[in-house]
Design a protein around this motif. Sequence first.
Motif, PDB file in Angstrom:
ATOM      1  N   GLU A 109       0.800  -1.217   0.000  1.00  0.00           N
ATOM      2  CA  GLU A 109       0.000   0.000   0.000  1.00  0.00           C
ATOM      3  C   GLU A 109       0.841   1.279   0.000  1.00  0.00           C
ATOM      4  N   LEU A 110       0.185   2.358  -0.403  1.00  0.00           N
ATOM      5  CA  LEU A 110       0.767   3.687  -0.250  1.00  0.00           C
ATOM      6  C   LEU A 110       0.487   4.169   1.168  1.00  0.00           C
ATOM      7  N   PHE A 111       1.377   4.976   1.655  1.00  0.00           N
ATOM      8  CA  PHE A 111       1.104   5.655   2.925  1.00  0.00           C
ATOM      9  C   PHE A 111       0.001   6.678   2.723  1.00  0.00           C
ATOM     10  N   PRO A 112      -0.758   6.994   3.782  1.00  0.00           N
ATOM     11  CA  PRO A 112      -1.641   8.156   3.673  1.00  0.00           C
ATOM     12  C   PRO A 112      -0.778   9.392   3.422  1.00  0.00           C
ATOM     13  N   GLY A 113      -1.311  10.356   2.696  1.00  0.00           N
ATOM     14  CA  GLY A 113      -0.478  11.526   2.398  1.00  0.00           C
ATOM     15  C   GLY A 113      -1.297  12.693   1.910  1.00  0.00           C
ATOM     16  N   ASN A 114      -0.660  13.598   1.178  1.00  0.00           N
ATOM     17  CA  ASN A 114      -1.337  14.835   0.774  1.00  0.00           C
ATOM     18  C   ASN A 114      -1.564  14.917  -0.724  1.00  0.00           C
ATOM     19  N   ILE A 115      -1.380  13.783  -1.445  1.00  0.00           N
ATOM     20  CA  ILE A 115      -1.559  13.847  -2.893  1.00  0.00           C
ATOM     21  C   ILE A 115      -2.939  13.315  -3.247  1.00  0.00           C
ATOM     22  N   GLN A 116      -3.751  14.214  -3.768  1.00  0.00           N
ATOM     23  CA  GLN A 116      -5.135  13.892  -4.091  1.00  0.00           C
ATOM     24  C   GLN A 116      -5.228  13.497  -5.552  1.00  0.00           C
ATOM     25  N   GLY A 117      -5.694  12.301  -5.816  1.00  0.00           N
ATOM     26  CA  GLY A 117      -5.867  11.866  -7.200  1.00  0.00           C
ATOM     27  C   GLY A 117      -7.249  12.217  -7.704  1.00  0.00           C
ATOM     28  N   GLY A 118      -7.645  11.564  -8.809  1.00  0.00           N
ATOM     29  CA  GLY A 118      -8.943  11.848  -9.408  1.00  0.00           C
ATOM     30  C   GLY A 118     -10.088  11.383  -8.542  1.00  0.00           C
ATOM     31  N   SER A 119      -9.843  10.428  -7.676  1.00  0.00           N
ATOM     32  CA  SER A 119     -10.879   9.927  -6.778  1.00  0.00           C
ATOM     33  C   SER A 119     -10.178   9.378  -5.549  1.00  0.00           C
ATOM     34  N   ASP A 120     -10.889   8.715  -4.686  1.00  0.00           N
ATOM     35  CA  ASP A 120     -10.326   8.059  -3.515  1.00  0.00           C
ATOM     36  C   ASP A 120      -9.658   9.067  -2.570  1.00  0.00           C
ATOM     37  N   THR A 121      -9.009   8.503  -1.551  1.00  0.00           N
ATOM     38  CA  THR A 121      -8.408   9.365  -0.541  1.00  0.00           C
ATOM     39  C   THR A 121      -6.993   9.753  -0.947  1.00  0.00           C
ATOM     40  N   PRO A 122      -6.503  10.904  -0.438  1.00  0.00           N
ATOM     41  CA  PRO A 122      -5.136  11.295  -0.794  1.00  0.00           C
ATOM     42  C   PRO A 122      -4.126  10.293  -0.243  1.00  0.00           C
ATOM     43  N   ALA A 123      -2.960  10.250  -0.877  1.00  0.00           N
ATOM     44  CA  ALA A 123      -1.956   9.272  -0.475  1.00  0.00           C
ATOM     45  C   ALA A 123      -0.559   9.851  -0.644  1.00  0.00           C
ATOM     46  N   GLY A 124       0.423   9.131  -0.118  1.00  0.00           N
ATOM     47  CA  GLY A 124       1.826   9.512  -0.256  1.00  0.00           C
ATOM     48  C   GLY A 124       2.571   8.462  -1.055  1.00  0.00           C
ATOM     49  N   TRP A 125       3.790   8.155  -0.622  1.00  0.00           N
ATOM     50  CA  TRP A 125       4.645   7.199  -1.334  1.00  0.00           C
ATOM     51  C   TRP A 125       4.314   5.770  -0.935  1.00  0.00           C
ATOM     52  N   ALA A 126       4.864   4.825  -1.703  1.00  0.00           N
ATOM     53  CA  ALA A 126       4.705   3.418  -1.376  1.00  0.00           C
ATOM     54  C   ALA A 126       5.385   3.125  -0.038  1.00  0.00           C
ATOM     55  N   SER A 127       4.860   2.121   0.644  1.00  0.00           N
ATOM     56  CA  SER A 127       5.388   1.820   1.976  1.00  0.00           C
ATOM     57  C   SER A 127       6.390   0.663   1.937  1.00  0.00           C
ATOM     58  N   GLY A 128       6.907   0.321   0.744  1.00  0.00           N
ATOM     59  CA  GLY A 128       7.894  -0.764   0.683  1.00  0.00           C
ATOM     60  C   GLY A 128       8.856  -0.613  -0.477  1.00  0.00           C
ATOM     61  N   ILE A 129       9.818  -1.519  -0.533  1.00  0.00           N
ATOM     62  CA  ILE A 129      10.855  -1.515  -1.570  1.00  0.00           C
ATOM     63  C   ILE A 129      10.285  -2.111  -2.854  1.00  0.00           C
ATOM     64  N   SER A 130      10.836  -1.708  -3.994  1.00  0.00           N
ATOM     65  CA  SER A 130      10.388  -2.280  -5.265  1.00  0.00           C
ATOM     66  C   SER A 130      11.237  -3.494  -5.618  1.00  0.00           C
ATOM     67  N   ILE A 131      10.690  -4.372  -6.466  1.00  0.00           N
ATOM     68  CA  ILE A 131      11.304  -5.670  -6.727  1.00  0.00           C
ATOM     69  C   ILE A 131      12.689  -5.530  -7.367  1.00  0.00           C
ATOM     70  N   ASP A 132      12.874  -4.507  -8.211  1.00  0.00           N
ATOM     71  CA  ASP A 132      14.188  -4.342  -8.848  1.00  0.00           C
ATOM     72  C   ASP A 132      15.247  -4.019  -7.801  1.00  0.00           C
ATOM     73  N   HIS A 133      14.894  -3.159  -6.841  1.00  0.00           N
ATOM     74  CA  HIS A 133      15.875  -2.841  -5.799  1.00  0.00           C
ATOM     75  C   HIS A 133      16.078  -4.003  -4.833  1.00  0.00           C
ATOM     76  N   GLU A 134      14.987  -4.741  -4.603  1.00  0.00           N
ATOM     77  CA  GLU A 134      15.097  -5.923  -3.738  1.00  0.00           C
ATOM     78  C   GLU A 134      16.098  -6.911  -4.335  1.00  0.00           C
ATOM     79  N   ILE A 135      15.953  -7.189  -5.633  1.00  0.00           N
ATOM     80  CA  ILE A 135      16.854  -8.151  -6.283  1.00  0.00           C
ATOM     81  C   ILE A 135      18.251  -7.545  -6.424  1.00  0.00           C
ATOM     82  N   GLY A 136      18.296  -6.251  -6.788  1.00  0.00           N
ATOM     83  CA  GLY A 136      19.601  -5.585  -6.919  1.00  0.00           C
ATOM     84  C   GLY A 136      20.400  -5.662  -5.642  1.00  0.00           C
ATOM     85  N   SER A 137      19.757  -5.401  -4.508  1.00  0.00           N
ATOM     86  CA  SER A 137      20.552  -5.414  -3.276  1.00  0.00           C
ATOM     87  C   SER A 137      20.889  -6.849  -2.856  1.00  0.00           C
ATOM     88  N   PHE A 138      20.021  -7.808  -3.247  1.00  0.00           N
ATOM     89  CA  PHE A 138      20.376  -9.209  -3.016  1.00  0.00           C
ATOM     90  C   PHE A 138      21.652  -9.568  -3.788  1.00  0.00           C
TER      91      PHE A 138
END
Lengths: 438, 777
Positions: A109-138
């Motif tokens: 999920e995204l963190f709650p935040g201040n970015i309002q999209g076209g609908s739904d509640t505002p949100a911030g950045w993702a709350s986890g690492i992305s798969i490319d960085h996960e594999i890269g650091s592995f």
Amino acid sequence: MRQKTRRAFMRDLGLSAAATPFVWGLAARGSEATAPRRQRLVILFSPNGVVPWNFWPKEVGEQFTLPEILTPLQPFQKRVLTLHGICNRVRGDGDSHMRGMSCLLTGIELFPGNIQGGSDTPAGWASGISIDHEIGSFLQGREETKTRFASLEFGVVVPPRADPWTRMVYAGPNKPIAPIDDPYQMLRKLYGRLQDQASLSAILDDVQEDLRKVRDVVSAADRRVLEENETFVRELELELRAASQDQTQRQAPELDGDVKNVNDNIPTLSRMQLDLLVNSFVNDFTRVATVQYTNSVGQARMRWLGIDEAHHELSHNADSDTASQEKLTRINQWFCQQLAYLLEKLASTPEPGGEGTLLDNTVVVWTNELGKGNSHTLDNIPFVLAGNGLGFRMGRSLKYDKVPHNRLWLAVAHAFGHRLETFGKPELCGGGPLHDLT
Amino acid sequence: MIGYLLRERRSGGDCVVVRAAKCALIAAATAAFSGGSWAGEPDVTGKELYERHCVRCHGARGEGVPDKCADPLGGSQSLADLVQIVDETMPEDDPSQCTGEDARKVAQYIFESFYAPEAEERTRQARIELSRLTVRQYHNAVADLVGRFLRDGTLDERRGLRAEYFSGRGFQRDKRAIERVDGVVDFEFGEGSPNSAVIAPGEFSARWQGSVIADSTGDYEFSIQTENGARLWVNDLQQPLIDAWVQSGTDDDHRATIRLLGGRVYPLRLEFSRSKEKTASIHLRWQPPRDALAVIPRRHLVPDSFPPVFVVNTDFPPDDSSAGYERGTTISKSWDQAKTYAAVEIANKVVANIASLAGCKDDAPDRKERLVDFCHRFAQRAFRRPLSDEQKQFFVERHFEGEEELNVAVKNAVLLVLLSPRFLYLGIAGNQVDDYDIASRISFALWDSLPDSALLQAAERGELRTPDAVANQARRMLADPRARSKVRYFLHHWLNIAHVDDLSKDNTQFPGFDGAVAADLRESLDLFLDHIVWSDRADFRELLLADYWFVNRRLASFYGAEPPEDDGFVRVPRDSRQHAGLLTHPYLMARYAYHKTSSPIHRGVFIVRGQLGRFLKPPPEAVTPLDEGFNPDLTTRQRVALQTKPAACQTCHAMINPLGFAFEHFDAVGRVRTDEKKSPIDASGSYTTASGSVVTFAGARDLAEFLAASEETHRCFVGQLFHHVVKQPAAAFGKDELDHLTAAFVASEFNVQDLLVEIAKTTALQANDQESTIESQ
């Protein structure tokens, strides 16, 4: 020793790109003798969903026809895997574009935040690492797979703003990574130190001549310091010479002069970036890369296809609007051509120090933040895999029943030997790595 | 000849061989004149052999003889090597003439008398040595070299940031509701708005613009604390230092670090936006080097936007401080690497910003001419003097010939300039000190940086050739922030507080003495130093005797003073029977103390070395201080006396302890105390002056009165200031240089600014060979 044009100089100096480590610590790091085969991952992103009926093969299994959008993949059909039925099941704050983008590679999920999209509640950045960085650091964590960069993030005309629509790569929770969409900046990142070495080499003789002139006017007692200085400069010159003599056949790509970072240059910029990507694989600068075309809600105007409308706007038009769907089909086909260009380059480049070609050891995943533009669905996210780097059984069209995309990333991680229990949101990992791939 | 041969082994070079041959002829003539072989005289000493046969070329003390063997005999070869070299190669025309025992005797004499580094150090005459830029000088010179291609900023008295508040999130001009200057950015708007009369509660945005003043050099951590969106730019108004426009999760403290140079002003912009969040707040904070995290104080904020400062990020090895001040008389491999990396870093940044630096668009039709012109000016400024036509060709024009990529030509020219000794070294002019050397000496003395345009123009007009002219320039330059920064740099070294990283104290004994108080104390001391040094009288004695200090609310409450009304610092009086200027400032008292107890030894050494300039040998053995628990009934004074009782200790501690005891009224955090361990404080002390008279005092105030009037203190201060400013031994400017300056200091009523001017005056015009000063030409 005068310096040549940038192009000539890159040609000459690319030769030492993978030279042994020198004062600047430039070269690749893995040890070739003991290393297992290199495995590589590329994730290629294009936005705004696809036209499903022109994208997904009708058949399941090894016998399938490539639909219109995928026709550029014909030469590689035996090395292609289409995965229908993979869904982004991450919910929570943020609109579909935001979650489609920022949860695509993170599966969380995204963190709650201040970015309002076209609908739904505002949100911030993702709350986890992305798969490319996960594999890269592995891979960075093991001596035999360590490279100069854990991963490289390429972009093509990404707007100069940072929000959940423009970032899909995360180094961790709240740590979005900006793609580099200026090929010259990427060239500097990859080869800047070589350019510096070239400049230094070009002037060190002059520095010594200057030191000698000055030495002659200072008092005898002061001369000692300047002589010492000369010795150091001479040592540096020898180090530089040693570095440039230790050459391999690996070349830096030649970049054309000033290509401005604007919409109409997207085709040229795309080629430049893909060339740099393949080059960085050849020199083993990294094993993991992403390529992001524009952004979620991207507004490329593909005038070179005779399409003046902006991509995202077109993607909202109804299924019954056949003119728009035809244009969207061509737009997606153009993205598929970029994939085909990359595959062609990988397939025609021998694996350095190994057998076969780069494509034998690489998998390219082409994906998108939405299943379909006008519905904003996160079901049936486009996932087309190509290349033989991960030991998957290629040349097939597969259909799944609403499987969370977390399980695909788990399978990719496992193929690298990174045996994660879960990736992203644990609740979406039930069943483990995606089945039927091998 | 020995010097040449040894040098040749180290570095080679054609001209050495040619000149060696010339020396050989003279050596042969000498040998012939003396009438034959050297061998066969068992009683002759090495010295006699040397004087008879070597002195004409090598000089009486191996210093060399012009037009013969000009190089001094000195180096790092072993004695055995030296014997072998004399044996095999001396005299050059017939080495067989001096072999075996004779060679050994001569070599030993040379080695012990002047060749070996220790011998050289002993006998060397003080002279102005060729010096590379120190790290501080390098950073400042680069900042000024590049910065001068941008517009100037002028610092006036106004402080705070220009603030604009907008209804809505877009910074739209027509929605700008408030314009004002904010002293600090430290706001809790709560659920409301900055001013509900003009901005409705809900979405709003704000922008602060101006500049930030950095006092010290190092890494600054900036922090914006907000539950809303914000972006911060520092020194680069294109690329944000902190981008927290996206508010995400519970992250509300966003930090990033940037290196800044002290004494300079950096452009800053902060943007803030509140969307649907329940509340709004923003706090702009920083943590300067060796300081605590705090809201950026008003006195560090300026409403004008200054041009960016060019800060080199390459790390340099620390300068040699073995002489008591940082100087650049030695170089090392790591320095050479650092200056090479730094040159590359600078050249890349220059090329990246060439359009604004050269004032020339990428598509200008006369771009090449303009870039050549830029490089000419860059070289002139770096070298601090005009270029000859030959130099213009060598450093600049050649690089443009046949070069398609003009940026490559610029990069090569800039690199060559930055790696040239003409930029990297001071005093390469040899003995002919000219107008431009004088300008450089003044500016590096007062600013640690390049001469500015006014100084260079004065040099060009030949207007720097008299002491008065130099003094006028020096006075003008003292008003510049760079002079203030350099003086503060000196004062910190003088007080030995340049590198204090931790002032933490025992929590149970000194509750409330935390990092914030320590940072406030440092600020308080700096304000005190600036207040006196930059006042009209600039009276050195006031530094030691002033009966006031500067406090903010936190210090007032901790140290018991009248708290000021606002957040800033105010001057408050102290009891003049007890206190004495900086000597009893809590920062120094805490600095020269242990975790729990005062340290009379540290305080005493600070006075002996730092104030009186007396020499102390290192302790004969490492001694662990007696623990407080050793005998809990002893006072600190008793414990120190007991520990340093042995005769071996007393040679130094007889001087150190009684000076340190004078501060016993001040505990480990510098608070006043009247008793310790239930015994009343004994702060009596004494000192035997260099001339043998004994002075006694009853405490810190008494001691301060003595110091302020003592010639030893005056001379010590003058010497330290001189060396930090000039970075050359004072004796190189004449045996009585310090006597002269000290007399002038006394005559000026101990005016520190006048002393700086006097130092500039007497050193700028000194010839390198110290035979004569530059006469009016």
